[in-house]
Design a protein around this motif. Structure first.
Motif, PDB file in Angstrom:
ATOM      1  N   ILE A 151       0.838  -1.195   0.000  1.00 41.21           N
ATOM      2  CA  ILE A 151       0.000   0.000   0.000  1.00 41.21           C
ATOM      3  C   ILE A 151       0.874   1.247   0.000  1.00 41.21           C
ATOM      4  CG2 ILE A 151      -1.732   1.271   1.325  1.00 41.21           C
ATOM      5  CD1 ILE A 151      -2.749  -1.498   2.269  1.00 41.21           C
ATOM      6  N   ALA A 152       0.625   2.129  -0.960  1.00 49.06           N
ATOM      7  CA  ALA A 152       1.393   3.360  -1.087  1.00 49.06           C
ATOM      8  C   ALA A 152       0.747   4.495  -0.297  1.00 49.06           C
ATOM      9  CB  ALA A 152       1.518   3.755  -2.550  1.00 49.06           C
ATOM     10  N   GLN A 153      -0.575   4.595  -0.364  1.00 47.77           N
ATOM     11  CA  GLN A 153      -1.275   5.711   0.270  1.00 47.77           C
ATOM     12  C   GLN A 153      -2.703   5.265   0.608  1.00 47.77           C
ATOM     13  OE1 GLN A 153      -1.515   9.109  -2.300  1.00 47.77           O
ATOM     14  NE2 GLN A 153      -2.561  10.373  -0.794  1.00 47.77           N
ATOM     15  N   VAL A 154      -3.246   5.854   1.674  1.00 43.73           N
ATOM     16  CA  VAL A 154      -4.616   5.564   2.088  1.00 43.73           C
ATOM     17  C   VAL A 154      -5.470   6.797   1.812  1.00 43.73           C
ATOM     18  CG1 VAL A 154      -6.106   4.946   4.019  1.00 43.73           C
ATOM     19  CG2 VAL A 154      -3.801   4.007   3.893  1.00 43.73           C
ATOM     20  N   PHE A 155      -6.489   6.650   0.973  1.00 41.27           N
ATOM     21  CA  PHE A 155      -7.414   7.753   0.695  1.00 41.27           C
ATOM     22  C   PHE A 155      -8.537   7.815   1.715  1.00 41.27           C
ATOM     23  CE2 PHE A 155      -5.921   8.013  -3.820  1.00 41.27           C
ATOM     24  CZ  PHE A 155      -5.584   9.349  -3.768  1.00 41.27           C
ATOM     25  N   GLN A 156      -9.037   6.656   2.097  1.00 40.13           N
ATOM     26  CA  GLN A 156     -10.121   6.607   3.079  1.00 40.13           C
ATOM     27  C   GLN A 156      -9.934   5.362   3.933  1.00 40.13           C
ATOM     28  OE1 GLN A 156     -14.174   5.745   1.692  1.00 40.13           O
ATOM     29  NE2 GLN A 156     -14.861   7.540   2.851  1.00 40.13           N
ATOM     30  N   LYS A 157     -10.035   5.530   5.244  1.00 37.08           N
ATOM     31  CA  LYS A 157      -9.867   4.408   6.157  1.00 37.08           C
ATOM     32  C   LYS A 157     -11.015   3.419   5.997  1.00 37.08           C
ATOM     33  CE  LYS A 157      -7.496   6.994   9.770  1.00 37.08           C
ATOM     34  NZ  LYS A 157      -7.565   7.453  11.173  1.00 37.08           N
ATOM     35  N   GLY A 158     -10.676   2.168   6.237  1.00 40.18           N
ATOM     36  CA  GLY A 158     -11.682   1.115   6.221  1.00 40.18           C
ATOM     37  C   GLY A 158     -11.970   0.678   7.649  1.00 40.18           C
ATOM     38  N   TYR A 159     -13.139   0.084   7.845  1.00 40.68           N
ATOM     39  CA  TYR A 159     -13.541  -0.356   9.177  1.00 40.68           C
ATOM     40  C   TYR A 159     -14.185  -1.724   9.100  1.00 40.68           C
ATOM     41  CZ  TYR A 159     -12.701   4.422  10.640  1.00 40.68           C
ATOM     42  OH  TYR A 159     -12.106   5.633  10.899  1.00 40.68           O
ATOM     43  N   LYS A 160     -14.036  -2.485  10.195  1.00 41.04           N
ATOM     44  CA  LYS A 160     -14.681  -3.789  10.274  1.00 41.04           C
ATOM     45  C   LYS A 160     -15.322  -3.955  11.645  1.00 41.04           C
ATOM     46  CE  LYS A 160     -10.418  -6.165  11.548  1.00 41.04           C
ATOM     47  NZ  LYS A 160      -9.518  -7.279  11.271  1.00 41.04           N
ATOM     48  N   LEU A 161     -16.395  -4.713  11.669  1.00 40.91           N
ATOM     49  CA  LEU A 161     -17.098  -5.056  12.899  1.00 40.91           C
ATOM     50  C   LEU A 161     -16.840  -6.528  13.132  1.00 40.91           C
ATOM     51  CD1 LEU A 161     -19.093  -4.496  15.190  1.00 40.91           C
ATOM     52  CD2 LEU A 161     -20.953  -4.869  13.575  1.00 40.91           C
ATOM     53  N   HIS A 162     -16.023  -6.799  14.150  1.00 42.96           N
ATOM     54  CA  HIS A 162     -15.514  -8.153  14.410  1.00 42.96           C
ATOM     55  C   HIS A 162     -14.801  -8.619  13.147  1.00 42.96           C
ATOM     56  CE1 HIS A 162     -17.604  -7.910  18.190  1.00 42.96           C
ATOM     57  NE2 HIS A 162     -18.748  -7.683  17.565  1.00 42.96           N
ATOM     58  N   GLU A 163     -15.261  -9.661  12.477  1.00 42.10           N
ATOM     59  CA  GLU A 163     -14.571 -10.099  11.254  1.00 42.10           C
ATOM     60  C   GLU A 163     -15.275  -9.626   9.985  1.00 42.10           C
ATOM     61  OE1 GLU A 163     -17.678 -12.883  12.288  1.00 42.10           O
ATOM     62  OE2 GLU A 163     -15.942 -12.318  13.466  1.00 42.10           O
ATOM     63  N   ARG A 164     -16.384  -8.940  10.119  1.00 40.03           N
ATOM     64  CA  ARG A 164     -17.170  -8.478   8.969  1.00 40.03           C
ATOM     65  C   ARG A 164     -16.722  -7.073   8.546  1.00 40.03           C
ATOM     66  NH1 ARG A 164     -23.573  -8.822   9.550  1.00 40.03           N
ATOM     67  NH2 ARG A 164     -23.065 -11.030   9.537  1.00 40.03           N
ATOM     68  N   VAL A 165     -16.411  -6.910   7.266  1.00 37.15           N
ATOM     69  CA  VAL A 165     -15.957  -5.615   6.758  1.00 37.15           C
ATOM     70  C   VAL A 165     -17.170  -4.701   6.565  1.00 37.15           C
ATOM     71  CG1 VAL A 165     -14.833  -4.431   4.835  1.00 37.15           C
ATOM     72  CG2 VAL A 165     -13.955  -6.612   5.621  1.00 37.15           C
ATOM     73  N   LEU A 166     -17.127  -3.537   7.231  1.00 37.37           N
ATOM     74  CA  LEU A 166     -18.181  -2.544   7.054  1.00 37.37           C
ATOM     75  C   LEU A 166     -17.900  -1.690   5.828  1.00 37.37           C
ATOM     76  CD1 LEU A 166     -18.621  -1.305  10.727  1.00 37.37           C
ATOM     77  CD2 LEU A 166     -20.081  -2.880   9.463  1.00 37.37           C
TER      78      LEU A 166
END
Length: 175
Positions: A151-166
């Motif tokens: 990964i070179a750059q992050v435009f928007q953070k990602g989030y997960k709830l337990h093991e499920r990707v939100l």
């Protein structure tokens, strides 16, 4: 000639009736006790199947209830995440007074803490690109210092709830 054919048919029918009578006479008839035992076995089998089905229904209902409880905050989190993104963008603006900046940071920290308490955490963007947690929105050429699929750059953070990707993290990837 037609009488001969009719006689043969009658003789054949009598022979089959005689065989049927002999077969029923030689086969022992089931007693009332045997019939009752067969019925009891049939009812027991039906009971055991119904009992097993009830246990399966209860188990599935418990699992479903646990999943509902575990992921109850998913919809709320999806609605709150854009506000958290906006707070981060506001904090990145230059020229904010210290008081405004401190207030925005406090709001951001309280939102992040509330999300953590519900089991929501940020998707890691360290290391290699993982299509399960990241969404590549752009690629840049890899070089010696930056290997491919990192990964070179992050435009928007990602989030997960337990093991499920939100929401997957939107990233730029070295390719």
């Amino acid at each position: 000639m037609s009488e001969d054919i009719k006689k043969e048919e009658v003789v054949e029918e009598v022979d089959t009736v005689d065989e049927t009578v002999e077969a029923t006479e030689t086969a022992p008839e089931k007693t009332d006790l045997e019939l009752a035992q067969e019925k009891a076995e049939d009812f027991e089998n039906k009971y055991l199947r119904a009992h097993a089905e009830m246990q399966n229904i209860q188990r599935r209902a418990n699992e479903e209830r646990q999943n509902l409880q575990r992921y109850r905050s998913q919809d709320l989190a999806k609605k709150v995440l854009p506000s958290l993104d906006n707070l981060e963008r506001a904090l990145a603006v230059e020229g904010l007074t210290e008081d405004v900046k401190k207030g925005l940071e406090m709001v951001q920290e309280s939102l992040v803490q509330a999300l953590k308490e519900e089991g929501i955490e940020e998707v890691s963007t360290e290391g290699n690109f993982d299509h399960n947690f990241h969404m590549a929105i752009q690629t840049v050429p890899a070089d010696d210092a930056h290997p491919a699929d990192t990964i070179a750059q992050v435009f928007q953070k990602g989030y997960k709830l337990h093991e499920r990707v939100l929401r997957p993290a939107m990233v730029v990837v070295y390719n």
